[in-house]
Design a protein around this motif. Structure first.
Motif, PDB file in Angstrom:
ATOM      1  N   ALA A   1       7.168  -6.840  -3.450  1.00 53.79           N
ATOM      2  CA  ALA A   1       5.915  -7.219  -2.782  1.00 53.79           C
ATOM      3  C   ALA A   1       5.116  -8.270  -3.568  1.00 53.79           C
ATOM      4  O   ALA A   1       4.109  -8.754  -3.075  1.00 53.79           O
ATOM      5  N   GLU A   2       5.575  -8.639  -4.752  1.00 52.76           N
ATOM      6  CA  GLU A   2       4.957  -9.781  -5.440  1.00 52.76           C
ATOM      7  C   GLU A   2       5.649 -11.087  -5.036  1.00 52.76           C
ATOM      8  O   GLU A   2       5.303 -12.152  -5.518  1.00 52.76           O
ATOM      9  N   TYR A   3       6.684 -10.977  -4.203  1.00 52.20           N
ATOM     10  CA  TYR A   3       7.526 -12.141  -3.895  1.00 52.20           C
ATOM     11  C   TYR A   3       7.725 -12.339  -2.399  1.00 52.20           C
ATOM     12  O   TYR A   3       8.725 -12.899  -1.971  1.00 52.20           O
TER      13      TYR A   3
ATOM     14  N   GLY B   1       3.739   0.532  -1.040  1.00 49.89           N
ATOM     15  CA  GLY B   1       3.166  -0.390  -2.024  1.00 49.89           C
ATOM     16  C   GLY B   1       2.095  -1.317  -1.488  1.00 49.89           C
ATOM     17  O   GLY B   1       1.579  -1.162  -0.377  1.00 49.89           O
ATOM     18  N   ASN B   2       1.785  -2.320  -2.316  1.00 50.37           N
ATOM     19  CA  ASN B   2       0.691  -3.254  -2.076  1.00 50.37           C
ATOM     20  C   ASN B   2       1.048  -4.292  -1.009  1.00 50.37           C
ATOM     21  O   ASN B   2       2.193  -4.420  -0.596  1.00 50.37           O
ATOM     22  N   GLY B   3       0.026  -5.071  -0.636  1.00 48.32           N
ATOM     23  CA  GLY B   3       0.233  -6.165   0.301  1.00 48.32           C
ATOM     24  C   GLY B   3       0.878  -7.362  -0.372  1.00 48.32           C
ATOM     25  O   GLY B   3       0.777  -7.552  -1.569  1.00 48.32           O
TER      26      GLY B   3
ATOM     27  N   PRO C   1       0.913 -11.502   0.338  1.00 50.54           N
ATOM     28  CA  PRO C   1       0.356 -11.546  -1.007  1.00 50.54           C
ATOM     29  C   PRO C   1      -0.728 -10.490  -1.231  1.00 50.54           C
ATOM     30  O   PRO C   1      -1.204  -9.884  -0.283  1.00 50.54           O
ATOM     31  N   TRP C   2      -1.086 -10.314  -2.506  1.00 48.33           N
ATOM     32  CA  TRP C   2      -2.124  -9.333  -2.825  1.00 48.33           C
ATOM     33  C   TRP C   2      -3.413  -9.639  -2.055  1.00 48.33           C
ATOM     34  O   TRP C   2      -4.042  -8.755  -1.487  1.00 48.33           O
ATOM     35  N   ASN C   3      -3.803 -10.906  -2.132  1.00 46.23           N
ATOM     36  CA  ASN C   3      -5.054 -11.409  -1.576  1.00 46.23           C
ATOM     37  C   ASN C   3      -5.084 -11.197  -0.057  1.00 46.23           C
ATOM     38  O   ASN C   3      -4.378 -11.859   0.695  1.00 46.23           O
TER      39      ASN C   3
ATOM     40  N   TRP D   1      -5.895  -5.644  -4.201  1.00 42.25           N
ATOM     41  CA  TRP D   1      -5.865  -5.589  -5.674  1.00 42.25           C
ATOM     42  C   TRP D   1      -4.514  -5.138  -6.243  1.00 42.25           C
ATOM     43  O   TRP D   1      -4.438  -4.683  -7.376  1.00 42.25           O
ATOM     44  N   ASP D   2      -3.456  -5.155  -5.435  1.00 44.73           N
ATOM     45  CA  ASP D   2      -2.155  -4.615  -5.872  1.00 44.73           C
ATOM     46  C   ASP D   2      -2.250  -3.114  -6.142  1.00 44.73           C
ATOM     47  O   ASP D   2      -1.592  -2.583  -7.035  1.00 44.73           O
ATOM     48  N   TYR D   3      -3.053  -2.434  -5.342  1.00 43.10           N
ATOM     49  CA  TYR D   3      -3.209  -0.982  -5.517  1.00 43.10           C
ATOM     50  C   TYR D   3      -2.138  -0.225  -4.715  1.00 43.10           C
ATOM     51  O   TYR D   3      -2.394   0.308  -3.636  1.00 43.10           O
ATOM     52  N   THR D   4      -0.957  -0.164  -5.271  1.00 36.53           N
ATOM     53  CA  THR D   4       0.131   0.535  -4.595  1.00 36.53           C
ATOM     54  C   THR D   4      -0.150   2.036  -4.507  1.00 36.53           C
ATOM     55  O   THR D   4      -0.849   2.601  -5.341  1.00 36.53           O
ATOM     56  N   ALA D   5       0.415   2.667  -3.499  1.00 30.27           N
ATOM     57  CA  ALA D   5       0.449   4.133  -3.438  1.00 30.27           C
ATOM     58  C   ALA D   5       1.907   4.590  -3.589  1.00 30.27           C
ATOM     59  O   ALA D   5       2.350   5.525  -2.935  1.00 30.27           O
TER      60      ALA D   5
HETATM   61 CA    CA Z   1       2.878  -4.574  -6.943  1.00 33.09          CA
END
Ligand code: CA
Length: 701
Positions: free
Chosen positions: A201-203, A277-279, A281-283, A322-326
């Motif tokens: 998810a960072e890519y 996980g996070n979105g 992009p994060w933003n 904020w990259d706040y994964t669960a």
């Molecule tokens: Ca992440």
């Protein structure tokens, strides 16, 4: 019919075992079936799955190693690993064998009693995959089932191995290799399905989890965590609802929501729980410009394990930015809350709140912050939603903001443990923060780091800020009913947690980055026992009993050797660059780690070159560095893990353009995971990066 056959097979095995005395060799048969996994809590001799039991409590009823006997515990045997990146796997133990995975997705099998290596399997993952792994080429463990050992390889292959020989039985590719997916998580086997997710998810990828038939590798079902392009139709009905919480053209950016770690299963409710996980992009303003909750990002989702049908979800951070994964450890437990017996799901995700949910419905029971939090004031129990601090939404305000916790999380993947002895959860926590700065030059870059924030400016912001609280790493005992801390122990090294194990003997085991393996009193946090490991630890230990001996096993090896704390001086042997090893302890163990003077020869001495290039070249080098290099080698050229990712300011490679290009453009160090960046860097960018590094090195000097 199949079940009857299994029963007969089990009976035959049981008879064989009864006839054979302890001296008979094990057959390493991994005779694991559905009933054995469901009843794993009644079989403390083995450690059958990632979290020991389907509820993932990581609690063992074994008591032979206790406060009276622990002084006699010593190393029974150890083995050096052949990979020296981070090690995160929990050892699985069944029918006489111990199975671990290492970095680069290798699998090793040992005889528990002797430490004899039974076999090694190397999936020969293309080292170029390292570029797609946000957080090292790690692997958190294997799963076992009916004579098979399953590993999810970094390159997306789910591989079934023969538990006795390590021979490959089948493999299947679980994602499109052209996309920036990876696998680092441990598979789980539930009702004959091997369940595996992925990361990335960072890519710019789209998350999902898949179930494969354990016997054949055939795909049985797949659940996507975020909707794709509406024009293509949706794979599951629930994605119509989910899509109404998204805006813009998120599918072009992937959306994120990868299921890269946590899963749990409740056999009575027949629910599989996955952490999302996070979105990407994060933003969020870039991902879903009109806002929205963006389901099922940062949610715990309950699924029907037979077909992957959606049952319920709880979202920890609506509109994640904020990259706040669960994706952090999900565990199930029975708790008495308000005089009522409740079956609950518990999680301490990155965002800093500890959640207790009803396991059957997903209803929020309680949530309190377990570390300092400034992105929200609290979780509203009525709506189940966080009450946010509007200043924290840097993407909307356009004003940079220092947020607690950071993207590393108050708690990350490091496994926690729930003790049935104390009803406390032991959490490896970190108090931290980071600067979030909107990336004003964001462009979709499907081949690279893709977060939509300016990490370098964020780091710079923290460096120059005044009056920030101290950051630190702790082991925390948390009361999930009262929702409050009971005790904490501070670790010597910041940002360096490790996984946890608790036992009925009142002990909590945890390694650390200072080169120690420690047992604490589960009621007070008092340090009861420790031993030096010659390595830093990230992984969680497991415990089991073979031939009447309780053992505790720990896979050590973190990105860097201990450089401070009690264990630093003992790290005097070099099995590999980070002393990756499996260490197995029991009462009376007498093995000794080797004592060989470490090779202290530092990097080649060289003169930092002087250059005379225009400022614009260095600035363009900085931009290219931040896009291509910073994720591994660190912001502003400062490597946070120099043993794994060399600090380029101290690399002699910068001396000449040829030396530099040989690594950066020609892939000379590919075997170490440093691919050629020739197809990612524009003309002259490699040289501009070299100029930037030289300028940093001179500034440093
Ligand atoms: Ca992440």
């Amino acid at each position: 019919m199949k079940n009857i056959f299994r029963t007969i097979f089990s009976l035959v095995c049981a008879l064989n075992l009864a006839n054979s005395a302890a001296q008979t060799a094990f057959d390493y048969g991994a005779d694991v079936n559905e009933q054995r996994l469901i009843n794993a809590s009644e079989e403390p001799e083995v450690w059958l799955s990632y979290g020991r039991t389907y509820d993932e409590q990581r609690y063992s009823p074994l008591e032979q190693i206790n406060k009276d006997t622990i002084d006699k515990v010593g190393l029974a045997w150890f083995a050096d690993m052949t990979t020296s990146r981070g090690q995160e796997a929990t050892p699985i133990v069944v029918d006489g064998a111990l199975y671990i995975s290492t970095s680069w997705s290798n699998v090793w099998a040992f005889d528990v009693r002797t430490g004899e290596r039974l076999w090694e399997f190397d999936p020969e993952v293309d080292r170029a995959m390292g570029r797609k792994a946000c957080c090292d080429v790690v692997n958190r463990g294997v799963a076992v089932w009916q004579g098979k050992v399953f590993v999810g390889a970094l390159d997306g292959r789910l591989i079934a191995l023969d538990s006795q020989t390590g021979e490959k039985l089948w493999e299947t590719q679980t994602f499109d290799p052209e996309m920036n997916y990876t696998i680092t998580g441990a598979p789980r086997v539930i009702k004959g399905n091997v369940i595996i997710g992925n990361g990335g998810a960072e890519y710019g990828v789209r998350g999902y989890v898949t179930a494969y038939d354990a016997e054949t590798g055939e795909l049985n079902w797949r659940f996507f965590t975020v909707p794709g392009n509406p024009a293509d139709g949706y794979e599951q009905n629930i994605l119509f609802d989910a899509a109404s919480t998204w805006t813009g053209q998120w599918w072009n950016l992937g959306g994120g929501g990868t299921v890269w770690d946590a899963m749990a299963y409740d056999p009575e409710l027949d629910l599989l729980y996955i952490g999302v996980g996070n979105g990407s992009p994060w933003n969020q303003s870039l991902r879903s410009p009109g806002g929205g909750d963006n389901l099922f990002l940062t949610s715990i989702v309950a699924l029907d394990p037979d077909d992957g049908t959606y049952r319920w979800h709880y979202q920890t951070v609506p509109g994640e930015t904020w990259d706040y994964t669960a994706t952090q450890h999900i565990m199930l437990a029975d708790l008495e809350i308000g005089g009522e017996d409740r079956r609950v799901v518990m999680q301490a995700p990155k965002n800093g709140f500890f959640y207790v949910l009803d396991a059957a419905t997903g209803q929020l029971i309680s949530a309190e912050n377990y570390v300092p939090v400034n992105w929200a004031t609290h979780i509203d129990l009525e709506s189940g939603r966080p009450v946010e601090n509007p200043d924290a939404r840097y993407d909307i305000t356009g004003t940079p903001f220092i947020v607690s916790p950071s993207a590393l999380g108050g708690h990350n993947w490091y496994p926690m443990s729930f003790s049935q002895n104390t009803n406390l959860v032991y959490i490896p926590i970190t108090e931290n923060y980071m600067g979030y700065v909107r990336d004003s030059e964001f462009t979709v870059n499907a081949t690279g780091w893709n977060t939509g924030i300016n990490l370098a400016r964020g780091f710079g912001m923290v460096r120059t800020a005044q009056g920030l609280p101290e950051q630190g790493t702790f082991l925390q005992a948390w009361d999930p009913v009262a929702q409050e801390e009971v005790w904490r122990v501070k670790h010597e090294i910041e940002n360096g947690p490790a996984g946890v194990l608790s036992t009925a003997a009142g002990l909590v085991f945890q390694g650390n980055r200072s080169g120690e393996f420690v047992a604490y009193d589960d009621l007070t946090g008092e340090r009861i026992w420790s031993t030096l490991t010659q390595a830093g630890t990230m992984a969680a230990p497991s415990t089991f009993e073979v031939d009447g001996h309780q053992h505790v096993a720990l896979l050590v090896g973190s990105p860097a050797l201990p450089t401070e704390g009690p264990g630093a001086a003992a790290a005097t042997t070099l099995a590999s660059t980070n002393n990756s090893r499996i260490l197995v302890y029991r009462i009376g163990g007498e093995a000794q780690l080797p004592r060989v003077p470490v090779n202290t020869e530092s990097d080649v001495e060289f003169e930092i070159p002087q250059i005379d290039v225009p400022y614009e070249v260095i600035a363009s080098g900085e931009t290219a560095y931040n896009n291509a290099c910073a994720v591994c080698h660190g912001s502003n050229g400062i490597s946070l893990r120099p043993d794994t990712y060399p600090d380029l300011r101290r690399s002699s490679r910068m001396i000449s353009e040829d030396e530099w290009n040989s690594v950066v453009l020609e892939g000379e160090l590919l075997d170490n995971g440093m691919i050629s960046f020739a197809n990612l860097l524009e003309n002259g960018e490699a040289e501009a990066i070299r100029s930037y590094i030289i300028s940093l090195a001179n500034a440093e000097d």
